[in-house]
Design an enzyme around this catalytic site. Structure first.
Site, PDB file in Angstrom:
ATOM      1  N   ASN A 114      -8.418  59.797 -47.403  1.00  0.00           N
ATOM      2  CA  ASN A 114      -8.563  58.357 -47.579  1.00  0.00           C
ATOM      3  C   ASN A 114      -9.888  57.911 -46.966  1.00  0.00           C
ATOM      4  OD1 ASN A 114      -7.673  55.619 -48.168  1.00  0.00           O
ATOM      5  ND2 ASN A 114      -7.330  55.376 -45.971  1.00  0.00           N
ATOM      6  N   HIS A 116     -11.674  54.547 -45.092  1.00  0.00           N
ATOM      7  CA  HIS A 116     -11.276  53.319 -44.401  1.00  0.00           C
ATOM      8  C   HIS A 116     -12.516  52.608 -43.872  1.00  0.00           C
ATOM      9  CE1 HIS A 116      -8.632  50.615 -42.198  1.00  0.00           C
ATOM     10  NE2 HIS A 116      -9.444  50.746 -41.164  1.00  0.00           N
ATOM     11  N   SER A 143     -14.986  55.433 -42.288  1.00  0.00           N
ATOM     12  CA  SER A 143     -14.433  56.741 -41.937  1.00  0.00           C
ATOM     13  C   SER A 143     -13.717  57.354 -43.131  1.00  0.00           C
ATOM     14  CB  SER A 143     -13.423  56.615 -40.782  1.00  0.00           C
ATOM     15  OG  SER A 143     -13.983  55.970 -39.655  1.00  0.00           O
ATOM     16  N   ASP A 152      -3.623  55.094 -41.152  1.00  0.00           N
ATOM     17  CA  ASP A 152      -5.036  55.165 -40.744  1.00  0.00           C
ATOM     18  C   ASP A 152      -5.217  56.004 -39.489  1.00  0.00           C
ATOM     19  OD1 ASP A 152      -5.722  53.487 -42.881  1.00  0.00           O
ATOM     20  OD2 ASP A 152      -5.521  51.676 -41.665  1.00  0.00           O
TER      21      ASP A 152
END
Length: 220
Positions: A114, A116, A143, A152
């Protein structure tokens, strides 16, 4: 494809919105030496422009509307069925605005990443740019991390920084961070497809060595 040509790692992208990071990945995947192929793009919103971007690039799409399901578990099960049909080596969350269930995350552990818009672990969740301003941060950024059960909170692979100046607003900061996203995400996806990064236990292995701090995108 000729028999002597190796099969490239398969990448599946999940998006919910306009798909600017998807577009950056599509453009990178067109490079002659890119070590992976985007096999499908999935979305949870039927009008998301990410679907149009994928169609324009002749990438297969699928849509699983979260509003059609009464629970997160039912949605994730339907989404997982679509994903398994493509058997991807890597699943890339590119602005996919859904909190995934523990079962889903565990099923794809080590091949689910992912992006972020903050320098994790600072500012998990939403509204990161305004929160960075409210906190008086002088440095902000983006990130890329492996997805784990903690929101997260997975191990961070790489980060890119932007300077926060007095004139910045949440909107200008978002623009600066997004420009870094479009550079950083394709690099990390390339690393994964080349076999340079793996999730070992709770730590990241990079070129066979434990990665103690996130890789950094050099300032240009």
């Amino acid at each position: 494809m000729k028999a002597d040509q190796p099969t490239l790692p398969k990448i599946l992208v999940l998006a919910s919105g306009s798909g600017t990071n998807l577009q950056a990945l599509i453009e990178s995947s067109r490079e002659r030496d890119f070590p992976g192929q985007i096999v499908a793009v999935g979305c949870n919103r039927p009008k998301a422009f990410a679907l149009e971007r994928a169609a324009q690039a002749n990438v297969e799409t699928f849509m699983v509307n979260h509003e059609d399901f009464s629970s997160r578990e039912e949605f994730d099960a339907a989404l997982m069925a679509h994903i398994l049909r493509h058997n991807p080596d890597l699943i890339v969350l590119a602005g996919f605005m859904r909190i995934l269930t523990t079962d889903f995350v565990r099923a794809f552990r080590g091949r689910l990443i992912n992006i972020h818009p903050s320098l994790l672990p600072r500012h998990t969740g939403l509204n990161t740019h305004q929160r960075a301003l409210d906190a008086g941060d002088r440095i902000h950024g983006v990130s890329v991390h492996f997805v784990t059960e903690e929101l997260d909170g997975g191990p961070v692979i790489a980060q890119a920084e932007v300077a926060v100046v007095p004139e910045d607003t949440a909107e200008t900061l978002a623009e600066k961070v997004q420009a870094k996203e479009h550079l950083l995400y394709p690099i990390v996806v390339r690393w994964f497809c080349e076999g340079r990064i793996q999730l070992g236990g709770e730590h990241i292995m990079f070129d066979g060595q434990a990665l103690n701090t996130p890789m950094r995108l050099p300032d240009n």
